[in-house]
Design a protein around this motif. Structure first.
Motif, PDB file in Angstrom:
ATOM      1  N   PRO A 213       0.792  -1.230   0.000  1.00 26.76           N
ATOM      2  CA  PRO A 213       0.000   0.000   0.000  1.00 26.76           C
ATOM      3  C   PRO A 213       0.825   1.280   0.000  1.00 26.76           C
ATOM      4  N   VAL A 214       1.877   1.329   0.816  1.00 27.56           N
ATOM      5  CA  VAL A 214       2.665   2.555   0.897  1.00 27.56           C
ATOM      6  C   VAL A 214       3.415   2.795  -0.405  1.00 27.56           C
ATOM      7  N   ALA A 215       3.953   1.740  -0.987  1.00 30.10           N
ATOM      8  CA  ALA A 215       4.678   1.886  -2.251  1.00 30.10           C
ATOM      9  C   ALA A 215       3.759   2.383  -3.363  1.00 30.10           C
ATOM     10  N   VAL A 216       2.518   1.881  -3.398  1.00 30.30           N
ATOM     11  CA  VAL A 216       1.543   2.349  -4.393  1.00 30.30           C
ATOM     12  C   VAL A 216       1.382   3.859  -4.300  1.00 30.30           C
ATOM     13  N   ARG A 217       1.221   4.357  -3.097  1.00 28.09           N
ATOM     14  CA  ARG A 217       0.987   5.785  -2.904  1.00 28.09           C
ATOM     15  C   ARG A 217       2.232   6.609  -3.205  1.00 28.09           C
ATOM     16  N   MET A 218       3.387   6.091  -2.836  1.00 27.26           N
ATOM     17  CA  MET A 218       4.624   6.815  -3.106  1.00 27.26           C
ATOM     18  C   MET A 218       4.876   6.937  -4.606  1.00 27.26           C
ATOM     19  N   ILE A 219       4.693   5.847  -5.327  1.00 23.75           N
ATOM     20  CA  ILE A 219       4.933   5.858  -6.768  1.00 23.75           C
ATOM     21  C   ILE A 219       3.932   6.778  -7.466  1.00 23.75           C
ATOM     22  N   LYS A 220       2.650   6.684  -7.078  1.00 24.20           N
ATOM     23  CA  LYS A 220       1.644   7.564  -7.675  1.00 24.20           C
ATOM     24  C   LYS A 220       2.004   9.023  -7.424  1.00 24.20           C
ATOM     25  N   GLN A 221       2.393   9.347  -6.196  1.00 29.02           N
ATOM     26  CA  GLN A 221       2.752  10.731  -5.868  1.00 29.02           C
ATOM     27  C   GLN A 221       3.914  11.217  -6.715  1.00 29.02           C
ATOM     28  N   GLY A 222       4.914  10.350  -6.919  1.00 24.58           N
ATOM     29  CA  GLY A 222       6.062  10.737  -7.729  1.00 24.58           C
ATOM     30  C   GLY A 222       5.680  11.020  -9.169  1.00 24.58           C
ATOM     31  N   ILE A 223       4.812  10.170  -9.725  1.00 24.88           N
ATOM     32  CA  ILE A 223       4.372  10.363 -11.119  1.00 24.88           C
ATOM     33  C   ILE A 223       3.534  11.631 -11.249  1.00 24.88           C
ATOM     34  N   GLU A 224       2.617  11.848 -10.321  1.00 28.77           N
ATOM     35  CA  GLU A 224       1.774  13.040 -10.360  1.00 28.77           C
ATOM     36  C   GLU A 224       2.614  14.311 -10.249  1.00 28.77           C
TER      37      GLU A 224
END
Length: 269
Positions: A213-224
């Protein structure tokens, strides 16, 4: 008591507790975005703030039709021109706030689309991370034909997905595109058979739910952060542009011609 048009549930899959499903249905065939529906969709998005367990959120409309855009017959919308400018600006912020609330969510978001997705429905879908549509889906942005600009911060979002030329074809020429074209353009990510858009969205969501879960959010934040740094800057005035166009004679003609089912005669007024 205000009628509820939005419901939230969990997917019935082994990882379903990590997958939320948000449905909106006004009970009308158009499933159009009234001011009240936009308030409820905004509240639904914000209800996930502080939720550390959900990995994916699916947004969907009716089983036969996603959304035919803004509800032009909504009494709140019809009386907007009679309001003082400061009150009208507050009303016009409902759409942008709704889209921003969905765009700002930390979990991955997936839009499951059956049938037509029009105008404000396209703007809402552009606020999510991924889009799944049925094979018979159609996409159409008629705002310019109603004497309006495309707002809600949607232009940079759409252009980021399909490029500037295709965005102009959608928003200036008002081309209607089918599911195959939408996929080729990069507007939708997956096509499902009719009636199966939700099933495909759940399948994709389950794959996301299985990830850390945390990795999903971190990666999404980086892309955004990398791809949307100027979105707010380039769309900062589109709400006031909308307010200006809303008071134009071209808008009055655009709405009248739509309701009377005739060709519009725009004059630039």
């Amino acid at each position: 008591m205000t009628e509820q048009f939005v419901s939230i549930e969990r997917a019935e899959t082994p990882l379903g507790q990590r997958v939320a499903i948000v449905r909106f249905d006004t009970g009308s065939k158009a499933n159009a975005l009234s001011q009240e529906l936009m308030r409820q969709l905004t509240a639904a998005a914000r209800s996930f703030e502080g939720d550390a367990d959900t990995n994916a959120i699916i947004l969907t409309g009716r089983a036969d039709r996603f959304c035919l855009g803004m509800d032009l017959k909504d009494p709140e919308f019809q009386t907007a021109l009679d309001l003082p400018l400061n009150e009208r600006r507050q009303l016009l912020q409902l759409g942008p706030r709704m889209c921003k609330a969905w765009e700002d969510l930390e979990p991955m978001t997936i839009c499951a689309i059956e049938g037509w997705c029009v105008g404000g429905g396209v703007a809402l879908a552009a606020s999510l991370d991924l889009r799944v549509c049925s094979r018979s889906s159609q996409f159409y942005i008629p705002e310019i034909e109603r004497g309006l600009n495309m707002s809600w911060g949607s232009l940079p979002r759409i252009a980021g997905l399909i490029g500037p030329a295709r965005t102009k074809r959608l928003t200036i020429i008002a081309e209607q595109i089918n599911a195959e074209t939408a996929e080729n353009w990069g507007w939708v990510d997956y096509i499902a058979e009719d009636g199966m858009a939700m099933g495909k969205a759940i399948s994709v969501a389950d794959k996301i739910a299985a990830m850390p879960p945390v990795a999903v959010r971190m990666i999404k934040q980086g892309i955004e952060t990398a791809t949307k740094p100027l979105n707010r800057a380039v769309s900062a005035t589109d709400m006031d542009q909308f307010a200006l166009m809303q008071s134009s004679t071209d808008h009055a003609e655009g709405v009248a011609s739509f309701l009377e089912q005739r060709d519009a005669k725009f004059t630039g007024g």
